[in-house]
Design a protein around this motif. Structure first.
Motif, PDB file in Angstrom:
ATOM      1  N   THR A   5      31.152  26.878  38.376  1.00  0.00           N
ATOM      2  CA  THR A   5      30.762  26.133  37.814  1.00  0.00           C
ATOM      3  C   THR A   5      31.433  25.161  36.558  1.00  0.00           C
ATOM      4  O   THR A   5      32.653  25.291  36.635  1.00  0.00           O
ATOM      5  CB  THR A   5      29.850  26.570  36.444  1.00  0.00           C
ATOM      6  OG1 THR A   5      31.144  27.451  35.171  1.00  0.00           O
ATOM      7  CG2 THR A   5      28.800  27.999  37.074  1.00  0.00           C
ATOM      8  N   HIS A  19      22.693  21.559  43.022  1.00  0.00           N
ATOM      9  CA  HIS A  19      23.060  20.611  44.329  1.00  0.00           C
ATOM     10  C   HIS A  19      22.180  21.255  45.374  1.00  0.00           C
ATOM     11  O   HIS A  19      21.516  22.384  45.789  1.00  0.00           O
ATOM     12  CB  HIS A  19      24.515  20.567  44.952  1.00  0.00           C
ATOM     13  CG  HIS A  19      25.253  21.403  45.001  1.00  0.00           C
ATOM     14  ND1 HIS A  19      25.044  21.815  46.108  1.00  0.00           N
ATOM     15  CD2 HIS A  19      25.654  22.008  44.372  1.00  0.00           C
ATOM     16  CE1 HIS A  19      26.616  23.518  46.779  1.00  0.00           C
ATOM     17  NE2 HIS A  19      26.379  23.341  45.364  1.00  0.00           N
ATOM     18  N   HIS A  25      28.743  20.443  42.738  1.00  0.00           N
ATOM     19  CA  HIS A  25      28.248  19.873  41.293  1.00  0.00           C
ATOM     20  C   HIS A  25      28.994  18.990  40.886  1.00  0.00           C
ATOM     21  O   HIS A  25      28.508  17.748  40.877  1.00  0.00           O
ATOM     22  CB  HIS A  25      29.383  20.355  40.612  1.00  0.00           C
ATOM     23  CG  HIS A  25      31.419  20.624  40.413  1.00  0.00           C
ATOM     24  ND1 HIS A  25      31.840  21.189  40.992  1.00  0.00           N
ATOM     25  CD2 HIS A  25      31.325  19.481  39.678  1.00  0.00           C
ATOM     26  CE1 HIS A  25      33.236  20.540  41.582  1.00  0.00           C
ATOM     27  NE2 HIS A  25      32.689  19.532  40.207  1.00  0.00           N
ATOM     28  N   ALA A  44      26.581  22.494  36.125  1.00  0.00           N
ATOM     29  CA  ALA A  44      26.430  22.816  37.286  1.00  0.00           C
ATOM     30  C   ALA A  44      27.502  23.195  38.006  1.00  0.00           C
ATOM     31  O   ALA A  44      27.803  23.986  38.168  1.00  0.00           O
ATOM     32  CB  ALA A  44      27.180  20.563  37.706  1.00  0.00           C
ATOM     33  N   ASP A  46      28.855  24.849  42.167  1.00  0.00           N
ATOM     34  CA  ASP A  46      28.868  25.353  43.401  1.00  0.00           C
ATOM     35  C   ASP A  46      28.206  26.498  44.708  1.00  0.00           C
ATOM     36  O   ASP A  46      28.133  27.367  44.481  1.00  0.00           O
ATOM     37  CB  ASP A  46      30.426  24.690  43.521  1.00  0.00           C
ATOM     38  CG  ASP A  46      31.019  23.959  43.299  1.00  0.00           C
ATOM     39  OD1 ASP A  46      30.137  22.890  42.928  1.00  0.00           O
ATOM     40  OD2 ASP A  46      32.170  23.998  43.141  1.00  0.00           O
TER      41      ASP A  46
END
Length: 230
Positions: A5, A19, A25, A44, A46
Motif C-alpha cells: 500500500t 487500480h 498505485h 492505495a 497494488d
C-alpha cells in the motif's frame, strides 16, 4: 494476501483507491494528493500480480479477498477503476465503506468486443510509443509510469479473469450508496448498461470525452464528477 500500500495525507477520514489491470498505485498520483488535500488519509493498494505486491494464483474473488485482508473496514470512501471496480464490488459488503465510486468498472465485457485474456496479456510488450498513441490525452509522466507498471505486471493476472469475458457481473443493487462514472464513449459501461445501473439504484455520471482511465485522461473532469461524493 497482504498487499503493498501507499498512502497520502493524515486526515480523519479514510479513502481507499483500487487500480485497474496492468496498473498499480501510481495511477492515482494526482487523485491521492487531491483527496488528501480535502482531509482524507488515502490508502492505495497494488493488487496481487501488480506493482510491489506478491504473485500467486489469480481470480476476481482472490483480488477481493486481498482487499479485505489489507484495508480498513468502514472507510469514508472507496474508489475502484476498471478491474479495481469489479474487485471493490466483490469486497464492498465486507469492507463496508460509507460510499463507493466505481470508475468505468469491468462488470460487463461484451463478447462483441473481441477482448480476451490473450489480448490483454499482449499489452505487456507495449512500447512507450504505443502507450502514448493509445492514450493521446495522457501526460508524459503517466506514459512513463504505465511503461514501468507494465514491466512489473504479471500478465498471468489476465488469464485469472478468463471467466469474466462475456459474463454479466453488474451488481444487483448497490450495497452502500454508490456512484458509477463512465467514459465517453465507454466500452465497458454502454448507455444501456448505464440506464440499467441507474434502475438498480446506482447514480451514473458520464465524463464527456474521457477515455477508459478517466482520472488520467481528464483529471479535473474526473474530480468534478465526484462532487457530492467526496
Amino acid at each position: 494476501m497482504q498487499l503493498h500500500t501507499t498512502s497520502w495525507g493524515e486526515g480523519d477520514r479514510v479513502a481507499l483507491l483500487v487500480h485497474g489491470i496492468m496498473a498499480d498505485h501510481r495511477t492515482w498520483r494526482k487523485v491521492g494528493p487531491a483527496l488528501a488535500a480535502q482531509g482524507y488519509r488515502v490508502i492505495a493498494v497494488d493488487l496481487r500480480g501488480h506493482g510491489a505486491s506478491g504473485r500467486d494464483t489469480y481470480s476476481p474473488l482472490l483480488f477481493a479477498d486481498d482487499l479485505v485482508e489489507t484495508l480498513p473496514r468502514g472507510a469514508e470512501l472507496a474508489v475502484g477503476h476498471s478491474l479495481g471496480g469489479l474487485t471493490l464490488s466483490l469486497a464492498v459488503e465486507r469492507l463496508a465503506p460509507r460510499r463507493a465510486v466505481y470508475s468505468d468498472p469491468a462488470w460487463h465485457l461484451p463478447a462483441a468486443l473481441g477482448t480476451g485474456p490473450e489480448r490483454l496479456a499482449r499489452a505487456k510488450a507495449f512500447t512507450r510509443e504505443e502507450i502514448a498513441a493509445l492514450n493521446p490525452r495522457w501526460e508524459g509522466r503517466d506514459v512513463d509510469i504505465e511503461l514501468e507498471t507494465l514491466r512489473l505486471w504479471d500478465e498471468a493476472t489476465a488469464f485469472g479473469l478468463t471467466e469474466t469475458f462475456g459474463a454479466d457481473l453488474r451488481p444487483a443493487k448497490p450495497v452502500v450508496p454508490s456512484l458509477v462514472t463512465r467514459a465517453d464513449p465507454s466500452l465497458l459501461v454502454s448507455p444501456a448498461d448505464a440506464a440499467e445501473l441507474a434502475r438498480r439504484g446506482f447514480e451514473v455520471r458520464t465524463v464527456k470525452g474521457a477515455g477508459h482511465t478517466i482520472h488520467r485522461d481528464d483529471f479535473d473532469a474526473f474530480m468534478t464528477s465526484l462532487e457530492g461524493w467526496i
